[in-house]
Design a protein around this motif. Structure first.
Motif, short mmCIF file in Angstrom:
data_model
loop_
_atom_site.label_atom_id
_atom_site.label_comp_id
_atom_site.label_asym_id
_atom_site.label_seq_id
_atom_site.Cartn_x
_atom_site.Cartn_y
_atom_site.Cartn_z
N ALA A 157 0.81 -1.22 0.00
CA ALA A 157 0.00 0.00 0.00
C ALA A 157 0.84 1.27 0.00
O ALA A 157 0.53 2.23 -0.68
N GLN A 158 1.93 1.29 0.76
CA GLN A 158 2.70 2.52 0.88
C GLN A 158 3.79 2.64 -0.20
O GLN A 158 3.84 3.62 -0.93
N TYR A 159 4.64 1.64 -0.28
CA TYR A 159 5.78 1.72 -1.19
C TYR A 159 5.82 0.49 -2.09
O TYR A 159 5.77 -0.65 -1.60
N PRO A 160 5.93 0.68 -3.39
CA PRO A 160 5.86 -0.45 -4.32
C PRO A 160 7.10 -1.33 -4.31
O PRO A 160 8.18 -0.91 -3.91
N ARG A 161 6.90 -2.54 -4.75
CA ARG A 161 8.03 -3.43 -5.03
C ARG A 161 8.69 -2.90 -6.30
O ARG A 161 8.04 -2.72 -7.33
N ILE A 162 9.99 -2.62 -6.22
CA ILE A 162 10.68 -2.09 -7.39
C ILE A 162 11.78 -3.03 -7.89
O ILE A 162 12.29 -2.83 -9.00
N ALA A 163 12.14 -4.02 -7.10
CA ALA A 163 13.18 -4.96 -7.51
C ALA A 163 12.79 -5.66 -8.81
O ALA A 163 11.66 -6.12 -8.96
N GLY A 164 13.72 -5.71 -9.77
CA GLY A 164 13.47 -6.42 -11.01
C GLY A 164 12.65 -5.65 -12.03
O GLY A 164 12.36 -6.17 -13.12
N GLN A 165 12.28 -4.42 -11.70
CA GLN A 165 11.50 -3.59 -12.63
C GLN A 165 12.41 -3.11 -13.76
O GLN A 165 13.63 -3.08 -13.63
N PHE A 166 11.84 -2.73 -14.88
CA PHE A 166 12.62 -2.16 -15.97
C PHE A 166 13.38 -0.93 -15.46
O PHE A 166 12.79 -0.02 -14.88
N ALA A 167 14.67 -0.88 -15.72
CA ALA A 167 15.47 0.29 -15.33
C ALA A 167 14.93 1.54 -16.04
O ALA A 167 14.87 2.61 -15.44
N GLU A 168 14.55 1.38 -17.29
CA GLU A 168 14.05 2.52 -18.06
C GLU A 168 12.76 3.09 -17.45
O GLU A 168 12.55 4.30 -17.45
N TYR A 169 11.91 2.19 -16.94
CA TYR A 169 10.65 2.65 -16.34
C TYR A 169 10.93 3.38 -15.02
O TYR A 169 10.35 4.44 -14.76
N ILE A 170 11.82 2.82 -14.20
CA ILE A 170 12.18 3.48 -12.94
C ILE A 170 12.77 4.86 -13.22
O ILE A 170 12.42 5.86 -12.57
N GLU A 171 13.65 4.93 -14.21
CA GLU A 171 14.27 6.20 -14.57
C GLU A 171 13.22 7.23 -14.99
O GLU A 171 13.25 8.40 -14.58
N LEU A 172 12.27 6.79 -15.81
CA LEU A 172 11.22 7.70 -16.29
C LEU A 172 10.37 8.21 -15.13
O LEU A 172 10.03 9.40 -15.08
N GLN A 173 10.03 7.33 -14.19
CA GLN A 173 9.21 7.75 -13.06
C GLN A 173 9.94 8.74 -12.16
O GLN A 173 9.36 9.73 -11.70
N LEU A 174 11.22 8.50 -11.91
CA LEU A 174 12.00 9.42 -11.08
C LEU A 174 12.08 10.80 -11.73
O LEU A 174 11.94 11.83 -11.05
N LYS A 175 12.30 10.82 -13.02
CA LYS A 175 12.37 12.10 -13.72
C LYS A 175 11.00 12.79 -13.74
O LYS A 175 10.92 14.03 -13.67
N SER A 176 9.93 12.00 -13.83
CA SER A 176 8.58 12.57 -13.80
C SER A 176 8.28 13.17 -12.44
O SER A 176 7.66 14.24 -12.33
N PHE A 177 8.72 12.49 -11.38
CA PHE A 177 8.56 13.04 -10.04
C PHE A 177 9.38 14.33 -9.89
O PHE A 177 8.93 15.30 -9.28
N ARG A 178 10.56 14.32 -10.46
CA ARG A 178 11.47 15.47 -10.31
C ARG A 178 10.88 16.75 -10.88
O ARG A 178 11.03 17.83 -10.31
N VAL A 179 10.21 16.64 -12.01
CA VAL A 179 9.65 17.84 -12.65
C VAL A 179 8.19 18.05 -12.30
O VAL A 179 7.56 19.01 -12.77
N GLY A 180 7.63 17.16 -11.48
CA GLY A 180 6.24 17.33 -11.05
C GLY A 180 5.20 16.80 -12.00
O GLY A 180 4.00 17.01 -11.78
N GLU A 181 5.61 16.11 -13.05
CA GLU A 181 4.63 15.53 -13.98
C GLU A 181 3.88 14.39 -13.31
O GLU A 181 2.72 14.13 -13.64
N ARG A 182 4.54 13.70 -12.40
CA ARG A 182 3.86 12.70 -11.57
C ARG A 182 3.82 13.26 -10.15
O ARG A 182 4.85 13.63 -9.59
N ALA A 183 2.63 13.33 -9.59
CA ALA A 183 2.47 13.99 -8.29
C ALA A 183 1.51 13.25 -7.37
O ALA A 183 0.81 13.87 -6.57
N ASN A 184 1.45 11.93 -7.47
CA ASN A 184 0.54 11.18 -6.61
C ASN A 184 1.27 10.50 -5.45
O ASN A 184 0.79 9.52 -4.89
N ASP A 185 2.43 11.03 -5.10
CA ASP A 185 3.20 10.51 -3.97
C ASP A 185 2.75 11.22 -2.69
O ASP A 185 2.72 12.44 -2.64
N PRO A 186 2.41 10.48 -1.64
CA PRO A 186 1.96 11.10 -0.39
C PRO A 186 3.01 12.04 0.18
O PRO A 186 4.20 11.72 0.22
#
Length: 213
Positions: A157-186
């Protein structure tokens, strides 16, 4: 009179207690029903077993059911409120689903076996490992392991399982968080983390995460 009032109070309390014990619990999630939805809709992007073939679509196999339900709710939005997480494809996909169906989907994907990715860049493994395990105190950057765990298993519920995820997807999400394009983090937790990271650091830790087990 006092005895009468006490009797009324006792009856009222008993009524409330009876009502509380007879509230119907939410229906239990049904993975079989979730599979039916996946086989006709989600399969196109995430595959039937939740192991996506291309990095733009995250692997959902083995992800915490509670986390998946939260993300689907964030994609759907709440009545007149716009979705907390914006993605044209997913916003449209989940629009017709009820919370019960979301729970069914979450339960199904959570029960699938993840086909994990691997770290590919040996030159950045040490940097990625250091950032993941210890962060960078000089920049006020917390360790990823503090929330996602030493093996990337996350917390339901709080923090997702990230082990084994696509590196490219993790990178994209971090960059989206950085610029505020993704903003659903508590409490803006991920945005406050990502804004302190350089592109090189994001890439290094993303690759390291892909190899976690």
């Amino acid at each position: 009179m006092n005895r009468f009032l006490m009797l009324l109070a006792g009856l009222a309390g008993a009524t409330v207690a009876f009502a509380a014990t007879n509230v119907a619990p939410p229906p239990k999630a049904d993975p079989a029903k979730g599979r039916q939805i996946v086989s006709t809709v989600c399969v196109a992007c995430h595959n039937l077993d939740g192991n996506s073939a291309i990095p733009v679509n995250p692997k959902l196999a083995g992800q915490h059911a509670e986390y998946l339900v939260k993300q689907m709710k964030n994609f759907k939005g709440d009545g007149a409120k716009p979705p907390e997480r914006v993605n044209a494809v997913m916003n449209a996909m989940v629009l017709a689903y009820s919370e019960e169906q979301m729970r069914d989907l979450g339960a199904y994907f959570a029960g699938q076996k993840l086909k994990a990715e691997v770290a590919k860049n040996r030159d950045t493994i040490e940097v990625g490992q250091r950032l993941y395990r210890a962060g960078d105190q000089a920049k006020g950057l917390p360790a990823c392991a503090g929330c996602h765990g030493p093996t990337g298993a996350g917390i339901p519920a709080q923090y997702p399982r990230i082990a084994g995820q696509f590196a490219e997807y993790i990178e994209l999400q971090l960059k989206s968080f950085r610029v505020g394009e993704r903003a659903n983090d508590p409490n803006k937790m991920m945005r406050m983390v990502a804004i302190k990271m350089t592109d090189a650091e994001i890439k290094a830790v993303s690759d390291y995460v892909a190899g976690l087990r």
